[in-house]
Design an enzyme around this catalytic site. Sequence first.
Site, mmCIF file in Angstrom:
data_model
loop_
_atom_site.group_PDB
_atom_site.id
_atom_site.type_symbol
_atom_site.label_atom_id
_atom_site.label_comp_id
_atom_site.label_asym_id
_atom_site.label_seq_id
_atom_site.Cartn_x
_atom_site.Cartn_y
_atom_site.Cartn_z
ATOM 1 C CB CYS A 21 25.439 74.383 31.396
ATOM 2 S SG CYS A 21 24.338 74.128 32.775
ATOM 3 C CG HIS A 22 26.644 74.263 27.436
ATOM 4 N ND1 HIS A 22 25.359 74.321 27.932
ATOM 5 C CD2 HIS A 22 26.884 72.970 27.142
ATOM 6 C CE1 HIS A 22 24.823 73.097 27.931
ATOM 7 N NE2 HIS A 22 25.727 72.241 27.452
ATOM 8 N N GLY A 23 29.384 77.610 29.466
ATOM 9 C CA GLY A 23 30.275 78.754 29.456
ATOM 10 C C GLY A 23 29.744 79.950 28.735
#
Lengths: 277, 430, 126
Positions: free
Chosen positions: A240-242
């Site tokens: 999702c956001h790394g």
Amino acid sequence: MATFATKRATTLAPTVRTLASGAPIAPRLNLAARGQASEHDHDHGHSESSRSDIRPRWAGGVTFSAAGLVSKTVTTVHSPAFQPRLIHTSVANKDAPQVPDYSKYRTDPGSNRALSYFMVGSLGVLSASAAKSSISEFLQTMAASADVLALAKVEVDLSTIPEGKNVIIKWRGKPVFIRHRTQSEVDEARAVDWKSLRDPQSDEDRVQKPEWLVMLGVCTHLGCVPIGEAGDFGGWFCPCHGSHYDISGRARKGPAPLNLEVPAYEFTDGDGKVIIG
Amino acid sequence: MLSARALNLQRITASSSSRTFATAVADAASGVRVAAVDFGQPTSAVTVLVKAGSRFQNKEGVANVLKNFAFKSTAKRSAIGTVREAELYGGLLSASLGREHLALTAEFLRGDEAFFVDVLSSFVTSARFTRHELEEYVKPLVESDAEAVASNPATRALEAAHALAFRSGLGSSLFAPAHNDINVADIKAFASSAFAKGNVAVIGTNIDSSTLNKLVEQSFTAATAAEGSTAAPASKYFGGETRLEGSGGPQTLFIGFGAEGAPSAELAALAAHLSTQPSVKWSKSLSPIATAIPEGAQVQSVYLPYSDASLFGLLVQAESVGGVKEAAKVAVEALRNAAKGLKEEEVKGAVARAKFAAASGVESREGLVNVLGAKIFAGSEVSVESTLSAFDKVNAASFSKAVSSLISAKPTLVTVGDSLNLPHTDELGF
Amino acid sequence: MFGPLGFSLAPYIQSSKTLTSWVKPLANWYANAAGYRQYGFKYDDLLVEENEPVQKALSRLTPREHYDRAFRLKRASQASILHKPLEKNEWTPAAEDVRYLKPHVLEVMKEDAERHKWDTVVVEKK
């Protein structure tokens, strides 16, 4: 004796005879007459009716002695007639003298004491236990039912998980990652300088047995499920956001603030099963 | 024989020093006369006799108000201070008003003379006579005195008799009229004239006379400098009749006569002869009256000697008018018989009874003070023997002479009760 | 200090001549400015009477003083309703503004104190 500070209201009928000063006349009124002794107790201890306007006999008066007619006023008075104090013993008063005599029927209260106490005591115990059990049963109905309790824990058979493999279990609506770690992976996890991490936690703190890593598969950033065997640190990677997690589940890179949560779990059956929850 | 007995008495008194009579000492500085008698008893009494009886009052009722003002606040102590301190000492303070003297008496334990003489003297010399004390303390006492009299027909009869017999002077009432307007100015005026030099005498019983003299000298030096002594004109006897409405109580009739001049032993003997008071309980007395009066009626012989006059009379009381009529007839009959002449032994008996009454009257404190007080003001020798020795001179002739001259004067008749039906003077034969 | 007459420095001031000469004009000005004389009152008419000592002291006034006091109260009440002081000729002159009740109040307080003293006296036997 005119005092205007206190007003006394008097209404006189026009037929009342008055002196020139306005004071009414009551010609046959005998103010020295003493009333009859009343039956109730006198609070002020007067032996006769208490008239405050008549001076008591011991405070002086008119005497007709050998010296003639003398009007005497006594200023300091000694207490009047000596009153002897009598010792008083009351006879015991039987309160119900007309009641018939039941002495023949009376039992000796001391004769059957042991049996009476035993009967009373045992009935008391029985009723106490009945009360206790009925109350506990009512209270138990308010406790959680069996199916709810069953869902709170999950049991995983570990013998089916080979080394180096991830398994995802659903527990309480959340994914739980179980990894059977190899020895090299364990060493790699322990070789990290964990004190300098964002959420410093050593590997020993996160696992009970080094080869079994059990943790919640919920990214601590915003709650996505990280992908296993991915990321720069050989652990997990949240798409999702790394956020990158290492082989011990600690957050290494990316927006995640904390390490992946480790639930409460215990091993049973030797090494065979683990109960999470 | 009687005189020998008297001599014996004097010898006994001289030898046992427990009974001493001190001759009066006129304290020159303040003019206060002092007499003291010591019987050796544990409680003492000091009486201050003032010539402030109702005879000397200038306004009706002032003497009674002054008597009720006794022991209220003075320059030295307040009223409550006097009473509380006296109670702490255990003393008894009282004031008595007669027609001739006002007697302020303090009775206390031996040893407390200083305080009580100071209390008595501070009232005589420096009483404050405040307005609020008059209104709050004294007027209720005066009213209760007047009410007590108004409900007692015998006292009312005697007061009315005095008024008829002597008019002013001895005729003034001992009590204040029911609605009076006496204020502090009247009382102050009366007190300043009454507490003057020569009008005050101090008589102590059971107190050492030198101690009393010293205390009186200390306390009365500041006595009023006023010279005027209340000199009253000599009493004259008039007589008359008055009929009063009764206010409940028995029907009462008083028939009396007055004699001017110093009181005589013959009249005392007459009073004893007619007196219905028995010496033995539950018996009718030896009086000629007692056996003849109807049941329920009472007759009292009244003999009131004053310094310059005396009143003799018979007080008849009964529940019904008929009873009074009968009893009065009997009493007047006995009186006339006494005037006609009695047998020698009857006279002797009457004299003996009168002498006993006089002697036993002296045994009480009040009686002693009365006897000594009368003599102290007259300036004669202060002792009791002189009173008793006068009885020795009475014989049948002098007795009947005195009685007949007594009843030849105008009678004084007072009826209290049913004024229409009670007898009048002429119905009694006078 | 908490008695019916309240706290006053007057005895202290009156004991010294210089103080009196300084304070008296001030006091006179104040008494005039207070305004009660313009309603026909004397100072003792304003004394707080809802207590026992002053009630007893009031009972010791002469009938004439009672009547005058009641009359002044009645006259001032009427003036108060009209919201106007009295005419100048009805104002109390300073010479008449005498403390007629204060001596009675002092006497009553003295008597109460004496009674209290006698009630609580401790008697010792010598």
